[in-house]
Design a protein around this motif. Structure first.
Motif, PDB file in Angstrom:
ATOM      1  N   PHE A 192       0.670  -1.167  -0.008  1.00 29.84           N
ATOM      2  CA  PHE A 192      -0.055  -0.172  -0.009  1.00 29.84           C
ATOM      3  C   PHE A 192       0.792   1.313  -0.134  1.00 29.84           C
ATOM      4  CE2 PHE A 192      -0.051  -1.290   4.595  1.00 29.84           C
ATOM      5  CZ  PHE A 192      -0.039   0.056   5.274  1.00 29.84           C
ATOM      6  N   ILE A 193       2.071   1.291   0.003  1.00 26.94           N
ATOM      7  CA  ILE A 193       3.132   2.368  -0.505  1.00 26.94           C
ATOM      8  C   ILE A 193       4.196   1.721  -1.321  1.00 26.94           C
ATOM      9  CG2 ILE A 193       4.614   4.046   0.614  1.00 26.94           C
ATOM     10  CD1 ILE A 193       3.298   3.830   3.176  1.00 26.94           C
ATOM     11  N   PHE A 194       4.057   2.061  -2.523  1.00 31.06           N
ATOM     12  CA  PHE A 194       4.717   1.431  -3.751  1.00 31.06           C
ATOM     13  C   PHE A 194       5.030   2.478  -4.738  1.00 31.06           C
ATOM     14  CE2 PHE A 194       0.573   1.503  -5.317  1.00 31.06           C
ATOM     15  CZ  PHE A 194       0.635   1.275  -6.740  1.00 31.06           C
ATOM     16  N   GLY A 195       6.309   2.119  -5.242  1.00 32.51           N
ATOM     17  CA  GLY A 195       6.794   3.049  -6.436  1.00 32.51           C
ATOM     18  C   GLY A 195       8.103   3.302  -6.342  1.00 32.51           C
ATOM     19  N   ILE A 216       3.582  -3.812   3.461  1.00 29.06           N
ATOM     20  CA  ILE A 216       3.314  -2.288   3.729  1.00 29.06           C
ATOM     21  C   ILE A 216       3.822  -1.777   2.589  1.00 29.06           C
ATOM     22  CG2 ILE A 216       3.932  -0.290   5.428  1.00 29.06           C
ATOM     23  CD1 ILE A 216       3.761  -2.033   7.547  1.00 29.06           C
ATOM     24  N   THR A 217       5.186  -2.026   2.247  1.00 30.33           N
ATOM     25  CA  THR A 217       5.846  -1.429   1.068  1.00 30.33           C
ATOM     26  C   THR A 217       6.327  -2.149  -0.071  1.00 30.33           C
ATOM     27  OG1 THR A 217       8.081  -1.584   1.909  1.00 30.33           O
ATOM     28  CG2 THR A 217       6.922   0.407   2.643  1.00 30.33           C
ATOM     29  N   LEU A 245       7.355  -5.433   6.231  1.00 30.49           N
ATOM     30  CA  LEU A 245       7.619  -4.090   6.422  1.00 30.49           C
ATOM     31  C   LEU A 245       7.976  -3.743   4.849  1.00 30.49           C
ATOM     32  CD1 LEU A 245      10.396  -3.820   9.182  1.00 30.49           C
ATOM     33  CD2 LEU A 245       8.169  -2.846   8.999  1.00 30.49           C
ATOM     34  N   GLY A 246       7.975  -4.690   3.810  1.00 27.58           N
ATOM     35  CA  GLY A 246       8.243  -4.468   2.599  1.00 27.58           C
ATOM     36  C   GLY A 246       8.785  -5.741   1.856  1.00 27.58           C
ATOM     37  N   ARG A 247       8.626  -5.851   0.388  1.00 32.24           N
ATOM     38  CA  ARG A 247       8.953  -6.697  -0.430  1.00 32.24           C
ATOM     39  C   ARG A 247       9.316  -6.071  -1.676  1.00 32.24           C
ATOM     40  NH1 ARG A 247       3.747 -10.059  -2.758  1.00 32.24           N
ATOM     41  NH2 ARG A 247       2.385  -8.304  -3.210  1.00 32.24           N
ATOM     42  N   GLY A 270      10.267  -9.764   9.356  1.00 30.21           N
ATOM     43  CA  GLY A 270      10.381  -8.452   8.882  1.00 30.21           C
ATOM     44  C   GLY A 270      10.022  -8.364   7.495  1.00 30.21           C
ATOM     45  N   TRP A 271      10.728  -8.922   6.487  1.00 33.71           N
ATOM     46  CA  TRP A 271      10.808  -8.666   5.313  1.00 33.71           C
ATOM     47  C   TRP A 271      10.439  -9.785   4.356  1.00 33.71           C
ATOM     48  CZ3 TRP A 271      11.384  -3.313   4.618  1.00 33.71           C
ATOM     49  CH2 TRP A 271      12.329  -2.587   5.391  1.00 33.71           C
ATOM     50  N   ASP A 272      10.013  -9.637   3.196  1.00 31.67           N
ATOM     51  CA  ASP A 272       9.857 -10.823   2.240  1.00 31.67           C
ATOM     52  C   ASP A 272      10.499 -10.419   0.932  1.00 31.67           C
ATOM     53  OD1 ASP A 272       7.989 -13.065   1.379  1.00 31.67           O
ATOM     54  OD2 ASP A 272       7.007 -11.509  -0.078  1.00 31.67           O
TER      55      ASP A 272
END
Length: 340
Positions: A192-195, A216-217, A245-247, A270-272
């Motif tokens: 949901f926060i990407f780019g 999330i990111t 937290l992010g991928r 934490g991270w994927d």
């Protein structure tokens, strides 16, 4: 599937970003490129009022934006009176130096409902440079059945203060350019926060709606030389289920969390890696002095980083996005347009 389903658009987008942010080193503060100076009086703005009751210059936000002259060299302050505005809004690339401001985010709501292609579904699309958004709620009410962007930010030097961004999948397309988000609330479930912007999120609240293993990111830095990435400084992370937290949308994805409260919504690892172990050696995922039950790094994936003070320092100020050169204060003086 997250934000990466539109292959044709991704290829075009990736090539464009590659040429926009070329630097010579791998890990540098985001946004250290100097922008050309524009001699504009930032203390004075032309005031336009939007009021659904008719007691203003316009009843629609898009009409007020369209009234700003192309390639304007003055700050325009569009004050949006409280109400729910059902509009799909575009700030065109030839409309720089616009501030779009509500009074309170819960009172001034811009809403739309559209899913599908990430570059076209946004409720608010910002293509212009030097845009400021203040005290607005911007939402895409499409629901949980697919990609539905609330805000797309593709213009350089954009800042948002006290805004709320609401959707489910792909809420905020933080697309390209240098951006700043202060005291904003961002809600979603998947990527949901990407780019691929260079962005600083300061004192923002990130709320995950994921009931499973949402992320999330999804930051999309695609080469080592790109000067892009997301930093979350002094933020808060909450949610209703489990989230990463992010991928990595891009092989060189770069995300930093510093001085951030993390609730137990954060998965221990934490991270994927998005089922691609080749990215372990190229992504740059770091945490620095975060706290809360979700900030325990003892079970984090080994390819993420627990940053030292020296490693974290370049990412902890507005200098990382060159903010001293373009972040502008709220105008002190206002004047009415000569004609509408």
């Amino acid at each position: 599937m997250g934000c990466c389903g539109d292959a044709a658009n991704i290829n075009i987008y990736s090539r464009a970003i590659h040429f926009m942010f070329i630097l010579a080193v791998a890990v540098v503060p985001f946004g250290s490129l100097r922008a050309a100076k524009v001699d504009i009086d930032m203390s004075t703005a032309i005031l336009l009022k939007v009021d659904q009751s008719g007691d203003g210059d316009f009843v629609k936000i898009q009409d007020a934006i369209d009234a700003v002259p192309s390639n304007n060299q003055q700050v325009y302050f569009i004050l949006v009176k409280p109400g729910t505005y059902r509009e799909k809004i575009v700030v065109a690339a030839d409309k720089p130096f616009i501030t779009l401001s509500g009074t309170k985010p819960f009172d001034t709501i811009i809403t739309w409902s559209e899913g599908g292609e990430i570059f076209r579904s946004a409720t608010l699309t910002v293509l212009a440079s030097n845009f400021v958004g203040r005290y607005l709620t911007i939402q895409n009410k499409f629901g949980t059945s697919g990609k539905a962007v609330a805000v797309r930010v593709s213009g350089d030097k954009a800042a948002f203060y006290g805004c709320r961004f609401l959707s489910y999948q792909d809420t905020l397309l933080d697309d390209a350019g240098k951006h700043y988000f202060n005291n904003c609330y961002i809600e979603g479930a998947t990527d949901f926060i990407f780019g691929n912007a260079a962005s600083l999120y300061e004192r923002c609240h990130l709320h995950s709606l994921s009931k499973g293993n949402g992320s999330i990111t999804a930051q999309k830095r695609i080469t080592r030389s790109e000067n892009t990435g997301f930093t979350f400084l002094g933020c808060k992370v909450t949610g209703i289920g489990v989230a990463f937290l992010g991928r990595p949308w891009g092989a060189y994805s770069r995300v930093i969390f510093a001085h951030t409260y993390m609730s137990n919504v954060i998965a221990p690892q934490g991270w994927d890696d998005w089922q691609d172990q080749t990215k372990h050696s190229t992504v740059y995922y770091g945490e620095y002095k975060c706290y809360g039950p979700g900030a325990d790094t003892s079970k984090r994936v080994q390819w993420s980083h627990r940053l030292s003070q020296d490693e974290a320092a370049p990412f902890l100020t507005k200098d990382m996005i060159g903010g001293r050169g373009w972040l502008r204060p709220t105008p002190k003086n206002f004047k009415r347009p000569s004609k509408l």
